[in-house]
Enzyme design. Structure first.
Site, PDB file in Angstrom:
ATOM      1  N   CYS A   2      -2.482 -23.975  13.720  1.00  0.00           N
ATOM      2  CA  CYS A   2      -2.948 -22.906  13.242  1.00  0.00           C
ATOM      3  C   CYS A   2      -4.079 -23.218  12.086  1.00  0.00           C
ATOM      4  O   CYS A   2      -5.263 -23.189  12.318  1.00  0.00           O
ATOM      5  CB  CYS A   2      -2.003 -21.816  12.843  1.00  0.00           C
ATOM      6  SG  CYS A   2      -0.759 -21.503  13.736  1.00  0.00           S
ATOM      7  N   LYS A  41      -7.226 -12.654  10.664  1.00  0.00           N
ATOM      8  CA  LYS A  41      -6.317 -13.631  11.024  1.00  0.00           C
ATOM      9  C   LYS A  41      -7.044 -15.062  10.516  1.00  0.00           C
ATOM     10  O   LYS A  41      -6.256 -15.907  10.056  1.00  0.00           O
ATOM     11  CB  LYS A  41      -6.142 -13.603  12.479  1.00  0.00           C
ATOM     12  CG  LYS A  41      -5.347 -14.765  12.941  1.00  0.00           C
ATOM     13  CD  LYS A  41      -3.745 -14.872  12.555  1.00  0.00           C
ATOM     14  CE  LYS A  41      -3.268 -16.293  12.967  1.00  0.00           C
ATOM     15  NZ  LYS A  41      -1.917 -16.242  12.293  1.00  0.00           N
TER      16      LYS A  41
HETATM   17  N1  SAJ Z   1       1.203 -27.702   3.821  1.00  0.00           N
HETATM   18  C1  SAJ Z   1       0.888 -28.680   2.805  1.00  0.00           C
HETATM   19  N2  SAJ Z   1       1.058 -28.116   1.403  1.00  0.00           N
HETATM   20  C2  SAJ Z   1       1.447 -26.580   1.209  1.00  0.00           C
HETATM   21  C3  SAJ Z   1       1.741 -25.806   2.310  1.00  0.00           C
HETATM   22  C4  SAJ Z   1       1.621 -26.644   3.693  1.00  0.00           C
HETATM   23  O1  SAJ Z   1       0.725 -29.731   3.023  1.00  0.00           O
HETATM   24  O2  SAJ Z   1       1.616 -26.399   0.014  1.00  0.00           O
HETATM   25  C5  SAJ Z   1       0.842 -28.037   5.186  1.00  0.00           C
HETATM   26  C6  SAJ Z   1       2.113 -28.149   6.080  1.00  0.00           C
HETATM   27  O3  SAJ Z   1       3.059 -29.478   5.785  1.00  0.00           O
HETATM   28  C7  SAJ Z   1       1.646 -28.265   7.412  1.00  0.00           C
HETATM   29  C8  SAJ Z   1       0.439 -27.429   7.156  1.00  0.00           C
HETATM   30  O4  SAJ Z   1       0.093 -27.387   5.827  1.00  0.00           O
HETATM   31  O5  SAJ Z   1       1.146 -29.568   7.969  1.00  0.00           O
HETATM   32  C9  SAJ Z   1       0.486 -25.762   7.793  1.00  0.00           C
HETATM   33  O6  SAJ Z   1       1.869 -25.244   7.301  1.00  0.00           O
HETATM   34  P1  SAJ Z   1       2.162 -23.814   6.727  1.00  0.00           P
HETATM   35  O7  SAJ Z   1       3.564 -23.906   6.339  1.00  0.00           O
HETATM   36  O8  SAJ Z   1       1.378 -23.580   5.535  1.00  0.00           O
HETATM   37  O9  SAJ Z   1       1.583 -22.964   7.858  1.00  0.00           O
HETATM   38  P2  SAJ Z   1       2.133 -22.896   9.337  1.00  0.00           P
HETATM   39  O10 SAJ Z   1       0.959 -23.654  10.083  1.00  0.00           O
HETATM   40  O11 SAJ Z   1       3.357 -23.138   9.863  1.00  0.00           O
HETATM   41  O12 SAJ Z   1       1.788 -21.214   9.722  1.00  0.00           O
HETATM   42  C10 SAJ Z   1       0.479 -20.631   9.238  1.00  0.00           C
HETATM   43  C11 SAJ Z   1       0.959 -19.515   8.340  1.00  0.00           C
HETATM   44  N3  SAJ Z   1      -0.304 -18.806   7.770  1.00  0.00           N
HETATM   45  C12 SAJ Z   1      -0.385 -18.798   6.455  1.00  0.00           C
HETATM   46  O13 SAJ Z   1       0.749 -18.869   5.559  1.00  0.00           O
HETATM   47  C13 SAJ Z   1      -1.725 -18.066   5.936  1.00  0.00           C
HETATM   48  C14 SAJ Z   1       1.610 -18.298   9.197  1.00  0.00           C
HETATM   49  O14 SAJ Z   1       1.836 -17.270   8.432  1.00  0.00           O
HETATM   50  C15 SAJ Z   1       0.751 -17.904  10.664  1.00  0.00           C
HETATM   51  O15 SAJ Z   1       1.370 -17.139  11.180  1.00  0.00           O
HETATM   52  C16 SAJ Z   1       0.523 -19.333  11.168  1.00  0.00           C
HETATM   53  O16 SAJ Z   1       0.098 -20.387  10.637  1.00  0.00           O
HETATM   54  C17 SAJ Z   1      -0.322 -18.960  12.584  1.00  0.00           C
HETATM   55  O17 SAJ Z   1       0.342 -19.068  13.527  1.00  0.00           O
HETATM   56  O18 SAJ Z   1      -1.595 -18.729  12.250  1.00  0.00           O
END
Ligand code: SAJ
Length: 431
Positions: free
Chosen positions: A270, A216
């Protein structure tokens, strides 16, 4: 175990616990959903929800009205106990597992021979073993994995099964994603796998609890590091005067390159948190993971400084920040870099700061205290002020180039690439 015969007690009705509880209930099991917050319990008992998540409202209403999901303030006896409570970071970036331990305390009196206990909260490696030790201490009348006292199987099975769903797609991913099921023993893993197979269509793969805990953390640290690469690249491109979005788009045409998107930093409960659990466990080894966190946090500082420059360059224009949530199309403000940036701008510039945020009804008190005000998107577009895109909500993406004509645009998400980016030189010339 048949779905309709089992009782499941889900402790923690937040972003993960509530959708999970509702989904399991929709498959026929009776679910006791527990939360320590009486207002959350009251809302759910009423068939309503306290978080925004696609299609969750209808599902919760259905399972509450059919009495398959029962909202409670305390755990009740069940066959399976699932813990889905927050594991935040302390001020000095150490994992805090107090809520997990409190949840274990709360279920202990209700445990009975044959029960399965599952931890879903993101946790430092070794937490599932700690829960087992705690439960064994609290219930000396039962046997636990590692405390079998010569029995072939302990009375209670314990497993760690991390959630990995994406906010905004939770109900889909809860069913479709593969799951990693870590037992304290192989028999515990097998028990937990059978349980998840009742409602998961993805593959459920057995492993040890410690491995599952690390899996995780690894998933979120991997994403954080990849976003850090994109954010660092955006700083480099700004420095040398090249459009980072175009560089990424073209580089991604290479068959083995897939760069993520730069933004104003990384938020949420996360990805901005979990890598620190790894750094805490192995501070000397986790160098790249630590620096990635620092790069992503530093991006918010950089965006703040760029907006401050624009504010000084155009003293007569209002500044509208588009979005304060941690990512697109959600209402979640936790660890949001957009919110952090807007708070700092409002502290410096007060009523010159306006916010458009379709996913919240009222601005957080700190913003309002500094004089920032919430306006509608149309009003912001009419003003021809400074538009700072901090969140890539669909409503912002849809704004055509002609509608933003006359505005100074600083787009940290690259959603309006047809508006030429404001370079320091052009900003100075326009002023
Ligand atoms: N972000 C960027 N650039 C990107 C992708 C995301 O700046 O290309 C930023 C987003 O704007 C946000 C942050 O990253 O601020 C996180 O967003 P996210 O959509 O990547 O992830 P979360 O936090 O919504 O969900 C993550 C996911 N983990 C992964 O993709 C490895 C999800 O599958 C997990 O279940 C979740 O964390 C968790 O609960 O741990």
């Amino acid at each position: 175990m048949r779905r309709n015969d089992i009782r499941v007690c889900v402790v923690g009705l937040g972003y993960i616990g509530l959708p999970t509880a509702a989904l399991i209930a929709s498959r026929g099991a009776t679910v006791i959903g527990v939360d320590i917050d009486p207002s959350v319990v009251a809302t759910i008992a009423d068939g309503r929800i306290h978080i925004a998540e696609a299609d969750l409202d209808g599902l919760v209403q259905k399972v509450v009205f059919s009495k398959k999901l029962l909202a409670r303030g305390e755990p009740e006896p069940a066959d399976v106990f699932m813990i889905a409570v927050p594991t935040p970071l302390s001020g000095n970036k150490k994992p805090v597992i107090d809520h997990v331990l409190a949840a274990a305390h709360s279920i202990a009196p209700h445990l009975a021979k044959g029960n399965l206990v599952i931890l879903e909260s993101t946790s430092p490696v070794g937490t599932t073993e700690q829960i087992c030790d705690l439960l064994a201490e609290l219930r000396p009348d039962l046997t636990f994995p590692g405390y079998e006292n010569g029995q072939a199987l302990p009375d209670i099975a314990i497993a760690y099964c991390p959630e990995r769903v994406l906010p905004g797609r939770i109900l889909i991913e809860l069913v479709q994603n593969d799951r990693c099921v870590g037992g304290l023993t192989p028999a515990c893993a097998a028990r937990a796998r059978h349980f998840y197979e009742l409602f998961v269509r993805g593959k459920c793969i057995e492993t040890s609890a410690r491995t599952a805990e690390m899996v995780k953390l690894t998933e979120n640290a991997f994403r954080d590091t990849n976003i850090a690469f994109a954010n660092e690249l955006s700083l480099i491109c700004d420095h040398v005067g090249i459009d980072a979005w175009e560089v990424i788009e073209l580089a991604n045409r290479h068959p083995r390159v897939d760069i993520l998107k730069p933004g104003p930093g990384v938020g949420g409960h996360c990805i901005a948190v979990d890598p620190w659990f790894i750094v805490d466990a192995a501070p000397h080894q986790a160098r790249l993971i630590r620096v990635s966190r620092e790069v992503n946090d530093g991006k918010a500082d950089y965006v703040f400084s760029r907006v401050r420059e624009l504010i000084e360059t155009y003293p007569e224009r209002n500044v509208t920040c588009l979005g304060i949530t941690f990512k697109a199309n959600v209402d979640d403000l936790r660890e949001s870099p957009a919110l952090e940036i807007v708070e700092r701008l409002a502290a410096d510039c007060g009523s010159r700061i306006q916010v458009v945020e379709p996913f919240v009804d009222e601005l957080p008190p700190l913003l309002a205290k500094h004089g920032a005000r919430k306006i509608e998107l149309e009003e912001a577009l009419d003003q021809s002020g400074i538009l700072v895109v901090l969140v890539d909500h669909d409503a912002f993406r849809r704004v055509g180039v002609e509608r933003r004509n006359g505005a100074i645009v600083y787009d940290t998400r690259g959603i309006w690439r047809h508006t030429p980016p404001v370079s320091r030189e052009s900003a100075a010339q326009l002023a």
